[in-house]
Design an enzyme around this catalytic site. Sequence first.
Site, PDB file in Angstrom:
ATOM      1  N   THR A   1       7.104  -6.030  17.066  1.00  5.86           N
ATOM      2  CA  THR A   1       8.189  -6.301  16.102  1.00  5.86           C
ATOM      3  C   THR A   1       8.622  -5.013  15.401  1.00  5.86           C
ATOM      4  N   LYS A   2       7.694  -4.084  15.200  1.00  2.55           N
ATOM      5  CA  LYS A   2       8.097  -2.785  14.622  1.00  2.55           C
ATOM      6  C   LYS A   2       8.973  -2.031  15.626  1.00  2.55           C
TER       7      LYS A   2
ATOM      8  N   TYR B   1       2.435  -7.359  16.143  1.00  7.48           N
ATOM      9  CA  TYR B   1       2.867  -6.463  15.048  1.00  7.48           C
ATOM     10  C   TYR B   1       3.672  -5.283  15.586  1.00  7.48           C
ATOM     11  N   SER B   2       3.069  -4.533  16.523  1.00  3.28           N
ATOM     12  CA  SER B   2       3.734  -3.296  16.952  1.00  3.28           C
ATOM     13  C   SER B   2       5.012  -3.588  17.740  1.00  3.28           C
TER      14      SER B   2
ATOM     15  N   LYS C   1     -18.405  -3.366   9.332  1.00  2.00           N
ATOM     16  CA  LYS C   1     -18.202  -4.052  10.619  1.00  2.00           C
ATOM     17  C   LYS C   1     -17.328  -3.191  11.527  1.00  2.00           C
TER      18      LYS C   1
ATOM     19  N   ARG D   1     -11.232  -6.368  18.838  1.00  2.00           N
ATOM     20  CA  ARG D   1      -9.856  -6.880  18.727  1.00  2.00           C
ATOM     21  C   ARG D   1      -9.296  -7.058  20.133  1.00  2.00           C
TER      22      ARG D   1
ATOM     23  N   THR E   1       5.955   2.982  12.648  1.00  2.00           N
ATOM     24  CA  THR E   1       4.563   3.285  12.989  1.00  2.00           C
ATOM     25  C   THR E   1       4.442   3.960  14.351  1.00  2.00           C
ATOM     26  N   ASP E   2       3.375   4.725  14.522  1.00  2.00           N
ATOM     27  CA  ASP E   2       3.123   5.329  15.840  1.00  2.00           C
ATOM     28  C   ASP E   2       2.747   4.281  16.881  1.00  2.00           C
ATOM     29  N   GLU E   3       2.408   3.063  16.420  1.00 10.43           N
ATOM     30  CA  GLU E   3       1.973   2.019  17.363  1.00 10.43           C
ATOM     31  C   GLU E   3       3.090   1.573  18.298  1.00 10.43           C
TER      32      GLU E   3
ATOM     33  N   PHE F   1       0.826  -1.225   0.000  1.00 11.35           N
ATOM     34  CA  PHE F   1       0.000   0.000   0.000  1.00 11.35           C
ATOM     35  C   PHE F   1       0.860   1.275   0.000  1.00 11.35           C
TER      36      PHE F   1
ATOM     37  N   ARG G   1     -11.968  -1.991   3.781  1.00 10.48           N
ATOM     38  CA  ARG G   1     -12.911  -3.081   4.075  1.00 10.48           C
ATOM     39  C   ARG G   1     -14.346  -2.550   4.077  1.00 10.48           C
ATOM     40  N   GLN G   2     -14.538  -1.400   4.729  1.00  8.67           N
ATOM     41  CA  GLN G   2     -15.911  -0.883   4.835  1.00  8.67           C
ATOM     42  C   GLN G   2     -16.406  -0.359   3.483  1.00  8.67           C
TER      43      GLN G   2
ATOM     44  N   LEU H   1       5.960 -10.028  -2.733  1.00  9.17           N
ATOM     45  CA  LEU H   1       4.586 -10.248  -3.226  1.00  9.17           C
ATOM     46  C   LEU H   1       3.873 -11.284  -2.356  1.00  9.17           C
TER      47      LEU H   1
HETATM   48  P1  NAD Z   1       1.322  -3.625   3.243  1.00  2.00           P
HETATM   49  O1  NAD Z   1       1.023  -4.853   4.026  1.00  2.00           O
HETATM   50  O2  NAD Z   1       0.258  -3.043   2.382  1.00  2.00           O
HETATM   51  O3  NAD Z   1       2.601  -3.872   2.313  1.00  2.00           O
HETATM   52  C1  NAD Z   1       3.732  -4.559   2.750  1.00  2.00           C
HETATM   53  C2  NAD Z   1       4.545  -4.968   1.532  1.00  2.00           C
HETATM   54  O4  NAD Z   1       5.735  -5.630   1.996  1.00  2.00           O
HETATM   55  C3  NAD Z   1       3.814  -5.939   0.607  1.00  2.00           C
HETATM   56  O5  NAD Z   1       3.958  -5.540  -0.732  1.00  2.00           O
HETATM   57  C4  NAD Z   1       4.504  -7.281   0.867  1.00  2.00           C
HETATM   58  O6  NAD Z   1       4.505  -8.135  -0.264  1.00  2.00           O
HETATM   59  C5  NAD Z   1       5.907  -6.821   1.222  1.00  2.00           C
HETATM   60  N1  NAD Z   1       6.614  -7.814   2.053  1.00  2.00           N
HETATM   61  C6  NAD Z   1       6.154  -8.429   3.174  1.00  2.00           C
HETATM   62  N2  NAD Z   1       7.083  -9.278   3.646  1.00  2.00           N
HETATM   63  C7  NAD Z   1       8.163  -9.171   2.825  1.00  2.00           C
HETATM   64  C8  NAD Z   1       9.440  -9.785   2.802  1.00  2.00           C
HETATM   65  N3  NAD Z   1       9.801 -10.695   3.729  1.00  2.00           N
HETATM   66  N4  NAD Z   1      10.301  -9.442   1.821  1.00  2.00           N
HETATM   67  C9  NAD Z   1       9.939  -8.549   0.873  1.00  2.00           C
HETATM   68  N5  NAD Z   1       8.741  -7.931   0.839  1.00  2.00           N
HETATM   69  C10 NAD Z   1       7.864  -8.248   1.806  1.00  2.00           C
HETATM   70  O7  NAD Z   1       1.837  -2.570   4.305  1.00  2.00           O
HETATM   71  P2  NAD Z   1       1.663  -0.981   4.346  1.00  2.00           P
HETATM   72  O8  NAD Z   1       0.402  -0.641   5.043  1.00  2.00           O
HETATM   73  O9  NAD Z   1       1.945  -0.424   3.009  1.00  2.00           O
HETATM   74  O10 NAD Z   1       2.875  -0.606   5.339  1.00  2.00           O
HETATM   75  C11 NAD Z   1       4.171  -0.363   4.821  1.00  2.00           C
HETATM   76  C12 NAD Z   1       5.079   0.068   5.945  1.00  2.00           C
HETATM   77  O11 NAD Z   1       4.570   1.232   6.567  1.00  2.00           O
HETATM   78  C13 NAD Z   1       5.212  -0.982   7.054  1.00  2.00           C
HETATM   79  O12 NAD Z   1       6.550  -0.984   7.494  1.00  2.00           O
HETATM   80  C14 NAD Z   1       4.295  -0.487   8.152  1.00  2.00           C
HETATM   81  O13 NAD Z   1       4.730  -0.899   9.418  1.00  2.00           O
HETATM   82  C15 NAD Z   1       4.431   1.012   7.968  1.00  2.00           C
HETATM   83  N6  NAD Z   1       3.296   1.834   8.411  1.00  2.00           N
HETATM   84  C16 NAD Z   1       2.037   1.564   7.932  1.00  2.00           C
HETATM   85  C17 NAD Z   1       0.986   2.402   8.291  1.00  2.00           C
HETATM   86  C18 NAD Z   1      -0.417   2.169   7.757  1.00  2.00           C
HETATM   87  O14 NAD Z   1      -1.338   2.893   8.150  1.00  2.00           O
HETATM   88  N7  NAD Z   1      -0.661   1.228   6.871  1.00  2.00           N
HETATM   89  C19 NAD Z   1       1.225   3.504   9.133  1.00  2.00           C
HETATM   90  C20 NAD Z   1       2.519   3.722   9.609  1.00  2.00           C
HETATM   91  C21 NAD Z   1       3.548   2.894   9.231  1.00  2.00           C
HETATM   92  O1  DAU Z   2      -1.110   3.555  13.342  1.00  2.00           O
HETATM   93  C1  DAU Z   2      -0.415   3.020  12.277  1.00  2.00           C
HETATM   94  C2  DAU Z   2      -0.899   1.612  11.987  1.00  2.00           C
HETATM   95  O2  DAU Z   2      -2.182   1.741  11.386  1.00  2.00           O
HETATM   96  C3  DAU Z   2       0.031   0.835  11.075  1.00  2.00           C
HETATM   97  O3  DAU Z   2       1.254   0.623  11.747  1.00  2.00           O
HETATM   98  C4  DAU Z   2      -0.570  -0.519  10.681  1.00  2.00           C
HETATM   99  O4  DAU Z   2       0.270  -1.172   9.740  1.00  2.00           O
HETATM  100  C5  DAU Z   2      -1.924  -0.263  10.046  1.00  2.00           C
HETATM  101  O5  DAU Z   2      -2.551  -1.496   9.717  1.00  2.00           O
HETATM  102  C6  DAU Z   2      -2.805   0.543  11.000  1.00  2.00           C
HETATM  103  O6  DAU Z   2      -3.110  -0.259  12.191  1.00  2.00           O
HETATM  104  P1  DAU Z   2      -4.599  -0.297  12.802  1.00  2.00           P
HETATM  105  O7  DAU Z   2      -4.726  -1.542  13.564  1.00  2.00           O
HETATM  106  O8  DAU Z   2      -4.923   0.998  13.460  1.00  2.00           O
HETATM  107  O9  DAU Z   2      -5.436  -0.341  11.397  1.00  2.00           O
HETATM  108  P2  DAU Z   2      -6.714  -1.198  10.935  1.00  2.00           P
HETATM  109  O10 DAU Z   2      -7.062  -0.685   9.578  1.00  2.00           O
HETATM  110  O11 DAU Z   2      -6.521  -2.646  11.092  1.00  2.00           O
HETATM  111  O12 DAU Z   2      -7.842  -0.739  11.962  1.00  2.00           O
HETATM  112  C7  DAU Z   2      -8.133   0.634  12.191  1.00  2.00           C
HETATM  113  C8  DAU Z   2      -9.140   0.701  13.344  1.00  2.00           C
HETATM  114  O13 DAU Z   2     -10.394   0.163  12.902  1.00  2.00           O
HETATM  115  C9  DAU Z   2      -8.740  -0.111  14.547  1.00  2.00           C
HETATM  116  O14 DAU Z   2      -9.149   0.581  15.722  1.00  2.00           O
HETATM  117  C10 DAU Z   2      -9.536  -1.420  14.407  1.00  2.00           C
HETATM  118  C11 DAU Z   2     -10.804  -0.950  13.721  1.00  2.00           C
HETATM  119  N1  DAU Z   2     -11.462  -1.900  12.791  1.00  2.00           N
HETATM  120  C12 DAU Z   2     -10.698  -2.546  11.869  1.00  2.00           C
HETATM  121  C13 DAU Z   2     -11.289  -3.393  10.954  1.00  2.00           C
HETATM  122  C14 DAU Z   2     -10.451  -4.140   9.922  1.00  2.00           C
HETATM  123  C15 DAU Z   2     -12.858  -2.052  12.836  1.00  2.00           C
HETATM  124  O15 DAU Z   2     -13.560  -1.430  13.660  1.00  2.00           O
HETATM  125  N2  DAU Z   2     -13.425  -2.869  11.909  1.00  2.00           N
HETATM  126  C16 DAU Z   2     -12.716  -3.555  10.974  1.00  2.00           C
HETATM  127  O16 DAU Z   2     -13.328  -4.294  10.155  1.00  2.00           O
END
Ligand code: NAD
Ligand code: DAU
Length: 332
Positions: A151-152, A148-149, A203, A271, A121-123, A12, A191-192, A35
């Site tokens: 390991t980050k 998750y958080s 959900k 959760r 991540t802020d987590e 993403f 998802r929503q 991938l």
């Molecule tokens: P994502 O799950 O959408 O994408 C992760 C990508 O990493 C995928 O393309 C996957 O194929 C690849 N990947 C996974 N394991 C791998 C491996 N062993 N080797 C090579 N590639 C691998 O994640 P995202 O939401 O885009 O998050 C990207 C980064 O940003 C992460 O480090 C996450 O912790 C951080 N982050 C995400 C958010 C958020 O809101 N999504 C917020 C803050 C920080």
């Molecule tokens: O804060 C940064 C983090 O944000 C990133 O490090 C993570 O990679 C990213 O996935 C995200 O984590 P969250 O757990 O906050 O995101 P998620 O989209 O899973 O959920 C957002 C909020 O919505 C959380 O409070 C859980 C809730 N939720 C989630 C799903 C999937 C629902 O209420 N319903 C749902 O169906």
Amino acid sequence: MKSLLVTGGAGFIGSNFVHFLMETTDVTVTVLDKLTYAGNRDSLKGVPEGRVELVVGDITDAVLVGALTERADAVVHYAAESHNDNSLQDPRPFLDTNIIGTYTLLEAARRHGKRFHHISTDEVYGDLELDDPGRFTEQTPYNPSSPYSSTKAGSDLLVRAWVRSFGVQATISNCSNNYGPYQHVEKFIPRQITNVIDGVRPKLYGAGQNVRDWIHADDHSSAVWTILNRGEIGQTYLIGADGEQSNKDVVERILKEMGLPADAYDRVIDRVGHDLRYAIDSTRLRTELGWEPRFPHFEQGLAETIAWYRENEAWWRPQKAATESRYTEQGQ
Ligand code: NAD
Ligand code: DAU
């Protein structure tokens, strides 16, 4: 900086960063991505040929990582297992990719003397009370809640140690929740939106009081580019756009924007260990490096994101059924 190695560039936020680079810079990019279920080569469709190469491989593969790092000017490390719910079902891949993968990349950056930027991540800071007036800053102590958080958090500490002990030229950024195009349908907002498109009720976990601090993925990208170019080596920068919203408010906004009554959602089981509230104080990034977000209005960015999912069903449809059946098994 002319050439970047971007890990996780088919995910993403990584793919949004690659598109951002193509539109605003002249760098060339090698994407290293395994991938996994979360990676999608179609997220890189439309990038100029000759400027982006996708290498399918694992960040724990030291030989491959070494070769790709050697030929790049800098490494921007997005690859991770990223979904909290998955980490609660099966933590092991999170340790392999987020800890061993980051270690492997740091060793390559050290060996080849390359600039390294770690996406986090802020987590890592845990959560805040709903009525706490405070926000996370670069000084907030680490207190992660989920596999998750944690390991980050571990990967961030590895980066800090490699800076101090081995002089690796690294920076770290910790960002809040991203939204925008190319986000996997397992995550809250997509998802929503896709549930509503499918005629399924959104959900909400628990009572939906939990607060997330939303930022558009484009703003995350511009912040990372700013830090990569102007950040101080060894420093951490928090990235956020003052976008605090409760989950309930977000679901209601999606429903209204998509022409349905605001209460047309279901409550499902919560959760475990669910973090209450995240909130970022990004003063340091704004004052020291002059960064500002372009999407100050969550409403506008959310409407554009809904339109993107309506127009790009071919991109998300293949993942939808399997994702929902996993959630059904979990009672969510
Ligand atoms: P994502 O799950 O959408 O994408 C992760 C990508 O990493 C995928 O393309 C996957 O194929 C690849 N990947 C996974 N394991 C791998 C491996 N062993 N080797 C090579 N590639 C691998 O994640 P995202 O939401 O885009 O998050 C990207 C980064 O940003 C992460 O480090 C996450 O912790 C951080 N982050 C995400 C958010 C958020 O809101 N999504 C917020 C803050 C920080
Ligand atoms: O804060 C940064 C983090 O944000 C990133 O490090 C993570 O990679 C990213 O996935 C995200 O984590 P969250 O757990 O906050 O995101 P998620 O989209 O899973 O959920 C957002 C909020 O919505 C959380 O409070 C859980 C809730 N939720 C989630 C799903 C999937 C629902 O209420 N319903 C749902 O169906």
